[in-house]
Design a protein around this motif. Sequence first.
Motif, mmCIF file in Angstrom:
data_model
loop_
_atom_site.group_PDB
_atom_site.id
_atom_site.type_symbol
_atom_site.label_atom_id
_atom_site.label_comp_id
_atom_site.label_asym_id
_atom_site.label_seq_id
_atom_site.Cartn_x
_atom_site.Cartn_y
_atom_site.Cartn_z
ATOM 1 N N SER A 1 10.298 0.859 5.339
ATOM 2 C CA SER A 1 9.027 0.681 6.048
ATOM 3 C C SER A 1 7.926 0.444 5.024
ATOM 4 O O SER A 1 7.793 1.215 4.063
ATOM 5 C CB SER A 1 8.696 1.911 6.894
ATOM 6 O OG SER A 1 9.710 2.137 7.861
ATOM 7 N N GLU B 1 2.251 -3.842 9.005
ATOM 8 C CA GLU B 1 3.229 -2.766 9.049
ATOM 9 C C GLU B 1 4.573 -3.424 9.342
ATOM 10 O O GLU B 1 4.738 -4.068 10.388
ATOM 11 C CB GLU B 1 2.887 -1.735 10.130
ATOM 12 C CG GLU B 1 1.589 -0.986 9.886
ATOM 13 C CD GLU B 1 1.664 -0.083 8.661
ATOM 14 O OE1 GLU B 1 2.771 0.452 8.383
ATOM 15 O OE2 GLU B 1 0.628 0.093 7.986
ATOM 16 N N GLU C 1 8.931 -3.261 9.333
ATOM 17 C CA GLU C 1 10.184 -2.512 9.274
ATOM 18 C C GLU C 1 11.301 -3.465 8.859
ATOM 19 O O GLU C 1 11.451 -4.541 9.439
ATOM 20 C CB GLU C 1 10.519 -1.898 10.634
ATOM 21 C CG GLU C 1 9.560 -0.815 11.078
ATOM 22 C CD GLU C 1 9.966 -0.212 12.410
ATOM 23 O OE1 GLU C 1 11.066 -0.549 12.901
ATOM 24 O OE2 GLU C 1 9.180 0.573 12.963
ATOM 25 N N GLU D 1 5.237 2.488 0.528
ATOM 26 C CA GLU D 1 6.640 2.066 0.614
ATOM 27 C C GLU D 1 7.498 3.272 0.971
ATOM 28 O O GLU D 1 7.451 4.295 0.294
ATOM 29 C CB GLU D 1 7.069 1.471 -0.737
ATOM 30 C CG GLU D 1 8.535 1.148 -0.869
ATOM 31 C CD GLU D 1 8.906 0.695 -2.284
ATOM 32 O OE1 GLU D 1 10.101 0.674 -2.596
ATOM 33 O OE2 GLU D 1 7.979 0.392 -3.080
ATOM 34 N N TRP E 1 7.494 -6.144 13.130
ATOM 35 C CA TRP E 1 6.334 -6.134 12.244
ATOM 36 C C TRP E 1 5.062 -6.211 13.093
ATOM 37 O O TRP E 1 5.092 -6.633 14.250
ATOM 38 C CB TRP E 1 6.371 -7.282 11.244
ATOM 39 C CG TRP E 1 6.315 -8.655 11.854
ATOM 40 C CD1 TRP E 1 7.358 -9.432 12.247
ATOM 41 C CD2 TRP E 1 5.123 -9.406 12.155
ATOM 42 N NE1 TRP E 1 6.920 -10.621 12.774
ATOM 43 C CE2 TRP E 1 5.553 -10.629 12.737
ATOM 44 C CE3 TRP E 1 3.766 -9.175 12.002
ATOM 45 C CZ2 TRP E 1 4.669 -11.607 13.148
ATOM 46 C CZ3 TRP E 1 2.864 -10.147 12.412
ATOM 47 C CH2 TRP E 1 3.313 -11.345 12.974
ATOM 48 N N SER E 2 3.975 -5.778 12.515
ATOM 49 C CA SER E 2 2.683 -5.883 13.194
ATOM 50 C C SER E 2 1.612 -6.239 12.167
ATOM 51 O O SER E 2 1.755 -5.957 10.974
ATOM 52 C CB SER E 2 2.320 -4.565 13.899
ATOM 53 O OG SER E 2 2.169 -3.512 12.965
ATOM 54 N N GLN E 3 0.549 -6.866 12.648
ATOM 55 C CA GLN E 3 -0.536 -7.326 11.762
ATOM 56 C C GLN E 3 -1.860 -6.755 12.240
ATOM 57 O O GLN E 3 -2.079 -6.583 13.441
ATOM 58 C CB GLN E 3 -0.586 -8.854 11.774
ATOM 59 C CG GLN E 3 -1.722 -9.456 10.959
ATOM 60 C CD GLN E 3 -1.775 -10.966 11.102
ATOM 61 O OE1 GLN E 3 -0.780 -11.640 10.995
ATOM 62 N NE2 GLN E 3 -2.966 -11.486 11.374
ATOM 63 N N SER E 4 -2.750 -6.453 11.300
ATOM 64 C CA SER E 4 -4.074 -5.939 11.671
ATOM 65 C C SER E 4 -5.139 -6.554 10.775
ATOM 66 O O SER E 4 -4.876 -6.878 9.611
ATOM 67 C CB SER E 4 -4.110 -4.411 11.549
ATOM 68 O OG SER E 4 -3.880 -4.004 10.208
ATOM 69 N N SER F 1 3.743 -0.522 4.345
ATOM 70 C CA SER F 1 2.364 -0.850 4.685
ATOM 71 C C SER F 1 1.939 -1.903 3.675
ATOM 72 O O SER F 1 1.697 -1.586 2.497
ATOM 73 C CB SER F 1 1.468 0.388 4.600
ATOM 74 O OG SER F 1 1.819 1.332 5.590
ATOM 75 N N GLU G 1 0.827 -1.198 0.000
ATOM 76 C CA GLU G 1 0.000 0.000 0.000
ATOM 77 C C GLU G 1 0.864 1.252 0.000
ATOM 78 O O GLU G 1 0.593 2.223 -0.701
ATOM 79 C CB GLU G 1 -0.906 0.015 1.236
ATOM 80 C CG GLU G 1 -1.937 1.128 1.259
ATOM 81 C CD GLU G 1 -3.034 0.918 0.236
ATOM 82 O OE1 GLU G 1 -3.502 1.908 -0.357
ATOM 83 O OE2 GLU G 1 -3.419 -0.255 0.014
ATOM 84 N N GLY H 1 -3.779 -6.653 6.957
ATOM 85 C CA GLY H 1 -2.750 -5.638 6.784
ATOM 86 C C GLY H 1 -1.531 -5.895 7.652
ATOM 87 O O GLY H 1 -1.610 -6.518 8.710
ATOM 88 N N TYR I 1 -0.099 -5.803 2.610
ATOM 89 C CA TYR I 1 -1.322 -6.542 2.867
ATOM 90 C C TYR I 1 -1.394 -7.772 1.977
ATOM 91 O O TYR I 1 -0.698 -7.872 0.948
ATOM 92 C CB TYR I 1 -2.552 -5.668 2.657
ATOM 93 C CG TYR I 1 -2.792 -5.220 1.221
ATOM 94 C CD1 TYR I 1 -3.634 -5.944 0.375
ATOM 95 C CD2 TYR I 1 -2.191 -4.073 0.717
ATOM 96 C CE1 TYR I 1 -3.851 -5.547 -0.937
ATOM 97 C CE2 TYR I 1 -2.402 -3.660 -0.585
ATOM 98 C CZ TYR I 1 -3.237 -4.399 -1.415
ATOM 99 O OH TYR I 1 -3.449 -4.001 -2.711
#
Length: 378
Positions: A55, A114, A116, A23, A99-102, A57, A21, A112, A59
């Motif tokens: 970094s 995020e 690094e 960069e 990293w994180s997930q949503s 974003s 989404e 999604g 998905y």
Amino acid sequence: MRDWLKAFRPASFRGVPFFVEAEEAEGGRRVAISPIAYSDLHVTEDMGGDVRRFSLSAYVAGDVADAAARNFTAALNAPGTATLILPMGGPVLVRVPRWSQSRERARAGYVGFEVEFVAAGLPSLPFAAVPGAFAIAGKIAAGVDMIASAAAFRMRDVAPGQAAPSALAAASAAVAMASVADAAEMPAETRPIIADQIATITRLLSEPVTQAGPIAAAIVSTVGAIADAASPTEATEAFAVAAAPSGTDVFAMVSAAAFAAGFCQALAAGDYISRQDARRARDRIAPVVDPVLEALSTGLDVAVSEWLSDIAATAASDLSAVAANRAPLVSVQTEISLPATALAFALYGDAGRAGELVQRNSVATPAAMPISFEAIAP
């Protein structure tokens, strides 16, 4: 007008595809600022390149988004370095510090992330090597983007229908990398990393013109990764063979330049006990590097030749310094044949150095050394 939807590369990490989404990338130089007392002036000093960070974003989406999310999560959690292919930036060797997930109920089928990434940098092994090898590793890494740009510029006017020789040259480079990695006694934990990078090159071969920059970058970075982790003695021989120029194609020249640089790094990383050993290693540089420089003079940008020349000069200077600080080899004569342990104790006061005498003189029977042999001066 350019079709931007076709211009971007499919994103992937460890070969696992995903969508992007947004960069972002950041870098720079580490600049030390020293104020001068009672003056309006100050001193700035370049301390080297800062860590490159990326970094994303990202998905995954679709009917199998749950499975795709698990695959992507597994790739992010896997240890070690791996190849990240960015839609605009191309392939880069990275690690994943965070990293994180949503997921949202209102967006079923969409997960999604995020993430690094940081540029992989050097593994731990080169810190045990001599300073010259450490410096050369940095120069190889610093040349990746420049060589990628040079290759892309050379390939810009090649028609897709005339790119088959270039694809073949790049494929040959990938095969050579695999052979060098096998011959250079790569540690088991680094083999999957090298295999992943070689697979990246292979995937890009279908579009050698539009992907010229990423292919060249992957070739140089992969050779650098091999040089970082390989056993210096075995790697030196393997790199020397692979560095022989095999043609004037862009990727053939990129491959030769990369292998010649890797040869210099492996040579500088060697352990040289005597003055003559270091000098002999230094004298090997020109026969390997000079033919590559001659091939580059009619092909890639002059900056690539300057890059390789600088690496060769660094290796030669470092090996000269090593030679100046090593004891010389001397010829030892004895009246009768004696055991290696007795000779080692007589020369050095240390019978444990018998193996050194046996290996240096290629003696089959340590209990009966020849009456004339070479040894490090006591």
